[in-house]
Motif scaffolding. Structure first.
Motif, PDB file in Angstrom:
ATOM      1  N   PHE A  21     -16.996  39.677  68.366  1.00  0.00           N
ATOM      2  CA  PHE A  21     -16.962  39.042  69.806  1.00  0.00           C
ATOM      3  C   PHE A  21     -16.607  40.001  70.998  1.00  0.00           C
ATOM      4  N   ASP A  22     -15.592  41.090  70.564  1.00  0.00           N
ATOM      5  CA  ASP A  22     -15.247  42.090  71.388  1.00  0.00           C
ATOM      6  C   ASP A  22     -16.455  43.092  72.069  1.00  0.00           C
ATOM      7  N   LEU A  23     -17.470  43.063  70.779  1.00  0.00           N
ATOM      8  CA  LEU A  23     -18.555  43.833  70.918  1.00  0.00           C
ATOM      9  C   LEU A  23     -19.432  43.155  72.058  1.00  0.00           C
ATOM     10  N   ALA A 131     -22.579  29.537  69.821  1.00  0.00           N
ATOM     11  CA  ALA A 131     -21.664  28.218  69.957  1.00  0.00           C
ATOM     12  C   ALA A 131     -20.191  28.858  70.324  1.00  0.00           C
ATOM     13  N   THR A 132     -19.911  29.866  69.693  1.00  0.00           N
ATOM     14  CA  THR A 132     -18.399  30.380  69.906  1.00  0.00           C
ATOM     15  C   THR A 132     -18.652  31.046  71.264  1.00  0.00           C
ATOM     16  N   CYS A 133     -19.547  31.982  71.694  1.00  0.00           N
ATOM     17  CA  CYS A 133     -19.666  32.442  73.017  1.00  0.00           C
ATOM     18  C   CYS A 133     -19.569  31.296  74.153  1.00  0.00           C
ATOM     19  N   ALA A 134     -20.335  30.347  74.036  1.00  0.00           N
ATOM     20  CA  ALA A 134     -20.303  29.383  74.973  1.00  0.00           C
ATOM     21  C   ALA A 134     -18.702  28.789  75.274  1.00  0.00           C
ATOM     22  N   TYR A 135     -18.321  28.382  73.852  1.00  0.00           N
ATOM     23  CA  TYR A 135     -16.878  28.014  74.107  1.00  0.00           C
ATOM     24  C   TYR A 135     -15.803  28.977  74.636  1.00  0.00           C
ATOM     25  N   LEU A 136     -16.165  30.258  74.585  1.00  0.00           N
ATOM     26  CA  LEU A 136     -15.136  31.334  75.131  1.00  0.00           C
ATOM     27  C   LEU A 136     -15.499  31.662  76.482  1.00  0.00           C
ATOM     28  N   ASP A 137     -16.480  31.129  77.137  1.00  0.00           N
ATOM     29  CA  ASP A 137     -17.326  31.481  78.167  1.00  0.00           C
ATOM     30  C   ASP A 137     -17.653  32.829  78.198  1.00  0.00           C
ATOM     31  N   SER A 205      -2.637  39.052  67.206  1.00  0.00           N
ATOM     32  CA  SER A 205      -1.665  38.181  66.286  1.00  0.00           C
ATOM     33  C   SER A 205      -1.122  36.938  66.898  1.00  0.00           C
ATOM     34  N   TYR A 206      -1.071  36.174  66.382  1.00  0.00           N
ATOM     35  CA  TYR A 206      -0.498  34.544  66.665  1.00  0.00           C
ATOM     36  C   TYR A 206       0.124  33.738  65.705  1.00  0.00           C
ATOM     37  N   ALA A 207       0.720  32.884  66.187  1.00  0.00           N
ATOM     38  CA  ALA A 207       1.408  31.976  65.330  1.00  0.00           C
ATOM     39  C   ALA A 207       0.479  31.005  64.554  1.00  0.00           C
ATOM     40  N   THR A 208       0.759  30.784  63.399  1.00  0.00           N
ATOM     41  CA  THR A 208      -0.322  29.998  62.139  1.00  0.00           C
ATOM     42  C   THR A 208       0.663  28.909  61.558  1.00  0.00           C
ATOM     43  N   GLY A 209       1.497  28.323  62.404  1.00  0.00           N
ATOM     44  CA  GLY A 209       2.150  27.205  61.789  1.00  0.00           C
ATOM     45  C   GLY A 209       2.998  27.413  60.332  1.00  0.00           C
ATOM     46  N   ARG A 210       2.805  26.710  59.428  1.00  0.00           N
ATOM     47  CA  ARG A 210       3.649  26.955  58.065  1.00  0.00           C
ATOM     48  C   ARG A 210       2.544  28.117  57.464  1.00  0.00           C
ATOM     49  N   HIS A 211       1.645  28.594  57.781  1.00  0.00           N
ATOM     50  CA  HIS A 211       0.920  29.712  56.975  1.00  0.00           C
ATOM     51  C   HIS A 211       1.285  30.734  57.485  1.00  0.00           C
ATOM     52  N   GLN A 212       1.175  31.917  56.748  1.00  0.00           N
ATOM     53  CA  GLN A 212       1.543  33.188  56.782  1.00  0.00           C
ATOM     54  C   GLN A 212       0.407  33.838  57.630  1.00  0.00           C
ATOM     55  N   PHE A 213       0.360  34.453  58.657  1.00  0.00           N
ATOM     56  CA  PHE A 213      -0.697  34.970  59.508  1.00  0.00           C
ATOM     57  C   PHE A 213      -1.466  36.231  58.645  1.00  0.00           C
ATOM     58  N   VAL A 214      -2.986  35.998  58.652  1.00  0.00           N
ATOM     59  CA  VAL A 214      -3.674  37.080  57.783  1.00  0.00           C
ATOM     60  C   VAL A 214      -4.574  37.625  58.933  1.00  0.00           C
ATOM     61  N   GLU A 215      -4.498  38.859  59.127  1.00  0.00           N
ATOM     62  CA  GLU A 215      -5.249  39.546  60.186  1.00  0.00           C
ATOM     63  C   GLU A 215      -6.941  39.720  59.789  1.00  0.00           C
ATOM     64  N   HIS A 216      -7.736  39.780  61.034  1.00  0.00           N
ATOM     65  CA  HIS A 216      -9.136  39.866  60.721  1.00  0.00           C
ATOM     66  C   HIS A 216      -9.908  38.748  59.993  1.00  0.00           C
ATOM     67  N   LEU A 217      -9.545  37.474  59.962  1.00  0.00           N
ATOM     68  CA  LEU A 217     -10.126  36.253  59.525  1.00  0.00           C
ATOM     69  C   LEU A 217     -11.160  35.879  60.376  1.00  0.00           C
ATOM     70  N   SER A 218     -11.924  35.068  60.057  1.00  0.00           N
ATOM     71  CA  SER A 218     -13.103  34.633  60.906  1.00  0.00           C
ATOM     72  C   SER A 218     -12.652  34.046  62.125  1.00  0.00           C
ATOM     73  N   ILE A 219     -13.602  34.093  63.258  1.00  0.00           N
ATOM     74  CA  ILE A 219     -13.012  33.670  64.444  1.00  0.00           C
ATOM     75  C   ILE A 219     -12.668  32.003  64.471  1.00  0.00           C
ATOM     76  N   LEU A 220     -13.242  31.236  63.411  1.00  0.00           N
ATOM     77  CA  LEU A 220     -12.640  29.998  63.213  1.00  0.00           C
ATOM     78  C   LEU A 220     -11.105  29.899  63.108  1.00  0.00           C
ATOM     79  N   ASP A 221     -10.640  30.917  62.437  1.00  0.00           N
ATOM     80  CA  ASP A 221      -9.235  30.829  62.483  1.00  0.00           C
ATOM     81  C   ASP A 221      -8.466  31.172  63.717  1.00  0.00           C
ATOM     82  N   VAL A 222      -8.957  32.105  64.485  1.00  0.00           N
ATOM     83  CA  VAL A 222      -8.512  32.402  65.560  1.00  0.00           C
ATOM     84  C   VAL A 222      -8.380  31.233  66.530  1.00  0.00           C
ATOM     85  N   LEU A 223      -9.703  30.687  66.852  1.00  0.00           N
ATOM     86  CA  LEU A 223      -9.809  29.594  67.689  1.00  0.00           C
ATOM     87  C   LEU A 223      -9.250  28.120  67.120  1.00  0.00           C
ATOM     88  N   MET A 224      -8.647  28.067  65.950  1.00  0.00           N
ATOM     89  CA  MET A 224      -7.819  26.930  65.434  1.00  0.00           C
ATOM     90  C   MET A 224      -6.524  26.901  65.981  1.00  0.00           C
TER      91      MET A 224
END
Length: 243
Positions: A21-23, A131-137, A205-224
């Motif tokens: 999405f950066d691209l 759908a993701t681009c619309a959500y992110l404007d 990077s961002y907080a992921t609750g009780r889960h350990q952060f994993v870099e470069h997952l799907s945009i679904l994880d980022v948006l959660m």
């Protein structure tokens, strides 16, 4: 001085990582590269989200087992409704972990499946991007290469695809992800007067609750875990710095 028209060309991936999405955010025109052979078990039919216990897991789109011999544009999905239901089940641990945007992301997944009525993998993936681009404007107006009827010369190496498409569409600048630099021949681009540029890897990077952060997952994880405004602000900041 007029702005250079920047072109992006990518195979259509299923809810890809943030760098995709950066691209998109840095390009003026987007071409869906759907005229080459489909690669099984690639980012085209699967991506990664957090595992309920540890690490990550795949979410995937089952395709016809004979699809490996066909072009991306022709690959059929197997039982999209079953794939939707399975993915919705796989994301339930985000809700129990307190992901603040679980319901928005769940709705985003459902909307993607509803919009991809053709039963083709390409169209499902493009729907996930739209759908993701619309959500992110983020502006996003994809064009399938197979629909453009471009007259391209014979392609003799992988990096030539982007060059010839850029030349045919009158692009002054082509932007590629950071991987794959070795497939390009810079002297060919210089000869055609087209700038060849590359993005850098995202680092978000961002907080992921009780889960350990994993870099470069799907945009679904980022948006959660992040409001869309924060994600868009990050992408826009990269666009300004690396313009």
């Amino acid at each position: 001085m007029s702005k250079k028209m920047t072109l992006g060309i990518m195979q259509p991936y299923f809810f890809p990582y943030l760098g995709y999405f950066d691209l998109i955010n840095r390009t003026d025109r987007w071409i869906v590269f759907d005229v080459v052979r489909y690669a099984p078990k690639s980012w085209m039919n699967r991506n990664r989200i957090l595992h309920p216990i540890e690490g990550w897991q795949y979410v995937s789109l089952p395709v016809d087992r004979h699809a490996g011999a066909g072009l991306i544009r022709d690959v059929p999905l197997l039982d999209p409704q079953a794939a939707h239901d399975k993915i919705q089940g796989q994301i339930q641990h985000y809700r129990s972990a307190g992901a603040p945007f679980f319901h928005a992301v769940s709705a985003l997944i459902s909307a993607t499946f509803a919009d991809a009525a053709s039963g083709l993998l390409r169209d499902m993936n493009v729907a996930s991007l739209a759908a993701t681009c619309a959500y992110l404007d983020l502006p996003f107006h994809p064009e399938n290469l197979s629909d453009l009827d471009l007259e391209l010369p014979e392609i003799d190496h992988a990096g030539q695809w982007a060059l010839e498409i850029s030349n045919a569409l009158g692009a002054q600048r082509y932007l590629n992800p950071p991987g794959g630099k070795d497939i390009f021949r810079p002297q060919d681009w210089e000869r055609h007067g087209i700038e060849l540029a590359f993005t850098s890897m995202v680092s978000f990077s961002y907080a992921t609750g009780r889960h350990q952060f994993v870099e470069h997952l799907s945009i679904l994880d980022v948006l959660m875990w992040n409001p869309p405004g924060r994600v868009k602000a990050y992408l826009d900041s990269r666009k300004q710095v690396e313009a």
